[in-house]
Design a protein around this motif. Structure first.
Motif, PDB file in Angstrom:
ATOM      1  N   SER A  22      -3.865   4.660   5.810  1.00  0.00           N
ATOM      2  CA  SER A  22      -3.683   5.554   6.952  1.00  0.00           C
ATOM      3  C   SER A  22      -4.293   6.929   6.731  1.00  0.00           C
ATOM      4  O   SER A  22      -4.121   7.818   7.557  1.00  0.00           O
ATOM      5  N   SER A  23      -5.001   7.127   5.609  1.00  0.00           N
ATOM      6  CA  SER A  23      -5.619   8.429   5.361  1.00  0.00           C
ATOM      7  C   SER A  23      -7.045   8.245   4.865  1.00  0.00           C
ATOM      8  O   SER A  23      -7.366   7.256   4.197  1.00  0.00           O
ATOM      9  N   VAL A  24      -7.904   9.214   5.178  1.00  0.00           N
ATOM     10  CA  VAL A  24      -9.290   9.148   4.745  1.00  0.00           C
ATOM     11  C   VAL A  24      -9.398   9.266   3.232  1.00  0.00           C
ATOM     12  O   VAL A  24     -10.348   8.754   2.624  1.00  0.00           O
ATOM     13  N   GLU A  25      -8.434   9.935   2.608  1.00  0.00           N
ATOM     14  CA  GLU A  25      -8.458  10.059   1.158  1.00  0.00           C
ATOM     15  C   GLU A  25      -8.340   8.704   0.471  1.00  0.00           C
ATOM     16  O   GLU A  25      -8.992   8.439  -0.534  1.00  0.00           O
ATOM     17  N   GLU A  26      -7.523   7.821   1.035  1.00  0.00           N
ATOM     18  CA  GLU A  26      -7.383   6.478   0.476  1.00  0.00           C
ATOM     19  C   GLU A  26      -8.678   5.688   0.601  1.00  0.00           C
ATOM     20  O   GLU A  26      -9.045   4.919  -0.286  1.00  0.00           O
ATOM     21  N   VAL A  27      -9.379   5.879   1.711  1.00  0.00           N
ATOM     22  CA  VAL A  27     -10.644   5.185   1.904  1.00  0.00           C
ATOM     23  C   VAL A  27     -11.684   5.700   0.917  1.00  0.00           C
ATOM     24  O   VAL A  27     -12.434   4.922   0.313  1.00  0.00           O
ATOM     25  N   GLU A  28     -11.739   7.012   0.744  1.00  0.00           N
ATOM     26  CA  GLU A  28     -12.675   7.602  -0.214  1.00  0.00           C
ATOM     27  C   GLU A  28     -12.426   7.057  -1.610  1.00  0.00           C
ATOM     28  O   GLU A  28     -13.355   6.714  -2.340  1.00  0.00           O
ATOM     29  N   ALA A  29     -11.152   6.970  -1.999  1.00  0.00           N
ATOM     30  CA  ALA A  29     -10.803   6.465  -3.323  1.00  0.00           C
ATOM     31  C   ALA A  29     -11.250   5.026  -3.497  1.00  0.00           C
ATOM     32  O   ALA A  29     -11.756   4.634  -4.559  1.00  0.00           O
ATOM     33  N   PHE A  30     -11.100   4.220  -2.437  1.00  0.00           N
ATOM     34  CA  PHE A  30     -11.513   2.818  -2.500  1.00  0.00           C
ATOM     35  C   PHE A  30     -13.014   2.706  -2.719  1.00  0.00           C
ATOM     36  O   PHE A  30     -13.484   1.935  -3.560  1.00  0.00           O
ATOM     37  N   TYR A  31     -13.801   3.464  -1.960  1.00  0.00           N
ATOM     38  CA  TYR A  31     -15.248   3.369  -2.088  1.00  0.00           C
ATOM     39  C   TYR A  31     -15.743   3.910  -3.424  1.00  0.00           C
ATOM     40  O   TYR A  31     -16.747   3.437  -3.958  1.00  0.00           O
ATOM     41  N   LYS A  32     -15.043   4.886  -3.967  1.00  0.00           N
ATOM     42  CA  LYS A  32     -15.414   5.369  -5.300  1.00  0.00           C
ATOM     43  C   LYS A  32     -15.183   4.284  -6.344  1.00  0.00           C
ATOM     44  O   LYS A  32     -15.963   4.111  -7.284  1.00  0.00           O
ATOM     45  N   GLU A  33     -14.106   3.514  -6.170  1.00  0.00           N
ATOM     46  CA  GLU A  33     -13.834   2.389  -7.074  1.00  0.00           C
ATOM     47  C   GLU A  33     -14.931   1.334  -6.963  1.00  0.00           C
ATOM     48  O   GLU A  33     -15.229   0.623  -7.918  1.00  0.00           O
ATOM     49  N   CYS A  34     -15.540   1.243  -5.780  1.00  0.00           N
ATOM     50  CA  CYS A  34     -16.612   0.264  -5.554  1.00  0.00           C
ATOM     51  C   CYS A  34     -17.952   0.750  -6.100  1.00  0.00           C
ATOM     52  O   CYS A  34     -18.952   0.019  -6.020  1.00  0.00           O
ATOM     53  N   GLY A  35     -17.988   1.970  -6.611  1.00  0.00           N
ATOM     54  CA  GLY A  35     -19.219   2.471  -7.216  1.00  0.00           C
ATOM     55  C   GLY A  35     -20.001   3.454  -6.371  1.00  0.00           C
ATOM     56  O   GLY A  35     -21.110   3.855  -6.753  1.00  0.00           O
ATOM     57  N   MET A  36     -19.456   3.881  -5.229  1.00  0.00           N
ATOM     58  CA  MET A  36     -20.178   4.836  -4.398  1.00  0.00           C
ATOM     59  C   MET A  36     -20.026   6.231  -4.981  1.00  0.00           C
ATOM     60  O   MET A  36     -18.913   6.751  -5.106  1.00  0.00           O
ATOM     61  N   SER A  90      -2.424  -3.238  14.334  1.00  0.00           N
ATOM     62  CA  SER A  90      -3.295  -2.176  13.832  1.00  0.00           C
ATOM     63  C   SER A  90      -3.712  -1.239  14.956  1.00  0.00           C
ATOM     64  O   SER A  90      -3.736  -0.015  14.776  1.00  0.00           O
ATOM     65  N   ILE A  91      -4.052  -1.802  16.095  1.00  0.00           N
ATOM     66  CA  ILE A  91      -4.446  -0.980  17.228  1.00  0.00           C
ATOM     67  C   ILE A  91      -3.306  -0.059  17.650  1.00  0.00           C
ATOM     68  O   ILE A  91      -3.505   1.137  17.895  1.00  0.00           O
ATOM     69  N   ALA A  92      -2.095  -0.595  17.716  1.00  0.00           N
ATOM     70  CA  ALA A  92      -0.932   0.207  18.124  1.00  0.00           C
ATOM     71  C   ALA A  92      -0.692   1.362  17.148  1.00  0.00           C
ATOM     72  O   ALA A  92      -0.413   2.497  17.555  1.00  0.00           O
ATOM     73  N   VAL A  96      -1.400   5.850  17.483  1.00  0.00           N
ATOM     74  CA  VAL A  96      -0.480   6.923  17.078  1.00  0.00           C
ATOM     75  C   VAL A  96      -1.142   7.849  16.063  1.00  0.00           C
ATOM     76  O   VAL A  96      -1.067   9.080  16.166  1.00  0.00           O
ATOM     77  N   LEU A  97      -1.815   7.248  15.073  1.00  0.00           N
ATOM     78  CA  LEU A  97      -2.439   8.037  14.008  1.00  0.00           C
ATOM     79  C   LEU A  97      -3.637   8.836  14.501  1.00  0.00           C
ATOM     80  O   LEU A  97      -3.832   9.996  14.114  1.00  0.00           O
ATOM     81  N   PHE A  98      -4.450   8.211  15.357  1.00  0.00           N
ATOM     82  CA  PHE A  98      -5.713   8.818  15.781  1.00  0.00           C
ATOM     83  C   PHE A  98      -5.852   8.744  17.306  1.00  0.00           C
ATOM     84  O   PHE A  98      -6.661   7.973  17.829  1.00  0.00           O
ATOM     85  N   PRO A  99      -5.073   9.540  18.028  1.00  0.00           N
ATOM     86  CA  PRO A  99      -5.097   9.462  19.495  1.00  0.00           C
ATOM     87  C   PRO A  99      -6.428   9.885  20.114  1.00  0.00           C
ATOM     88  O   PRO A  99      -6.664   9.629  21.295  1.00  0.00           O
ATOM     89  N   GLU A 100      -7.300  10.514  19.325  1.00  0.00           N
ATOM     90  CA  GLU A 100      -8.596  10.936  19.859  1.00  0.00           C
ATOM     91  C   GLU A 100      -9.588   9.787  19.989  1.00  0.00           C
ATOM     92  O   GLU A 100     -10.634   9.915  20.633  1.00  0.00           O
ATOM     93  N   PHE A 101      -9.273   8.628  19.365  1.00  0.00           N
ATOM     94  CA  PHE A 101     -10.154   7.470  19.446  1.00  0.00           C
ATOM     95  C   PHE A 101      -9.682   6.529  20.562  1.00  0.00           C
ATOM     96  O   PHE A 101      -8.492   6.473  20.877  1.00  0.00           O
ATOM     97  N   ILE A 102     -10.610   5.773  21.125  1.00  0.00           N
ATOM     98  CA  ILE A 102     -10.282   4.797  22.170  1.00  0.00           C
ATOM     99  C   ILE A 102     -10.275   3.415  21.531  1.00  0.00           C
ATOM    100  O   ILE A 102     -11.319   2.875  21.173  1.00  0.00           O
ATOM    101  N   LEU A 103      -9.080   2.859  21.357  1.00  0.00           N
ATOM    102  CA  LEU A 103      -8.914   1.606  20.630  1.00  0.00           C
ATOM    103  C   LEU A 103      -8.415   0.505  21.563  1.00  0.00           C
ATOM    104  O   LEU A 103      -7.639   0.765  22.487  1.00  0.00           O
ATOM    105  N   ALA A 104      -8.857  -0.727  21.287  1.00  0.00           N
ATOM    106  CA  ALA A 104      -8.445  -1.856  22.125  1.00  0.00           C
ATOM    107  C   ALA A 104      -8.441  -3.131  21.297  1.00  0.00           C
ATOM    108  O   ALA A 104      -9.171  -3.254  20.310  1.00  0.00           O
TER     109      ALA A 104
END
Length: 205
Positions: A22-36, A90-92, A96-104
């Motif tokens: 639910s946070s961009v920091e977690e995503v960054e950490a994942f990609y760093k583990e992948c070698g990025m 996930s959409i629901a 809540v987390l990112f109301p600025e995006f249009i999700l369906a």
């Protein structure tokens, strides 16, 4: 298993395991583990500011968006940001987390938007979840709604189905497969992962 039954089963599996983070920091950490080594925003900037892109609608769609987390890296480019996913939970949560995006919610490989509605379809780590026999139809759907395709995916030397925790991963040589279906504009390879920007072939526009 029937045509729609397969993805209906996948939907229930995704609902049990995702949304993942639910946070961009977690995503960054994942990609760093992948070698990025470079931040994700630098890679996104490289692709979105590619001089070959010709924007018309200023809209980007994340296909298989989970809760919309990856759309955060596309903010700041003047784009309307959309996401679709088969997992309604996930959409629901994303709404809540990112109301600025249009999700369906989407079904199977269908994208619930009209022709040429987007400039770019973004697909991150989702193509390997699409069965081989359905892959062409998905690519046709991408070409229907957008002119450009941005893909981040793990590349394999050959087709190989991998089973894990109830999921089937339809691994492919995506580098070859995508170049066969679209015109390649830019490609970054990091380990086994490819990050590619493609354009719908002229005859399919």
């Amino acid at each position: 298993m029937g045509y729609d039954d397969y993805y209906e089963k996948m939907e229930s599996l995704w609902a049990k395991k995702y949304p993942s983070v639910s946070s961009v920091e977690e995503v960054e950490a994942f990609y760093k583990e992948c070698g990025m080594e470079n931040p994700l925003n630098e890679l996104v900037k490289r692709f979105i500011e590619n001089p070959k892109l010709k924007f018309r609608n200023n809209r980007l769609l994340d296909f298989g968006c989970d809760n919309g987390i990856m759309l955060n890296w596309f903010k700041g480019f003047g784009l309307e940001l959309y996401g679709v996913d088969i997992n309604d939970d996930s959409i629901a949560k994303g709404e809540v987390l990112f109301p600025e995006f249009i999700l369906a919610q989407s079904e199977w490989v269908e994208i619930p938007y009209e022709d040429d509605y987007f400039d770019i379809v973004f697909a991150s780590a989702v193509l390997k979840h699409i069965r081989y026999k359905d892959r062409k139809e998905l690519y046709n759907e991408f070409a229907r709604v957008a002119r450009y395709i941005l893909v981040w995916e793990k590349n394999s030397d050959q087709k190989r189905v991998e089973k894990m925790e109830g999921f089937n991963f339809y691994n492919s040589n995506f580098k070859t497969e995508l170049a066969r279906n679209f015109d390649q504009l830019d490609l970054v390879e990091i380990g086994d992962d490819i990050y590619g920007l493609y354009e719908v072939k002229a005859e399919n526009r």
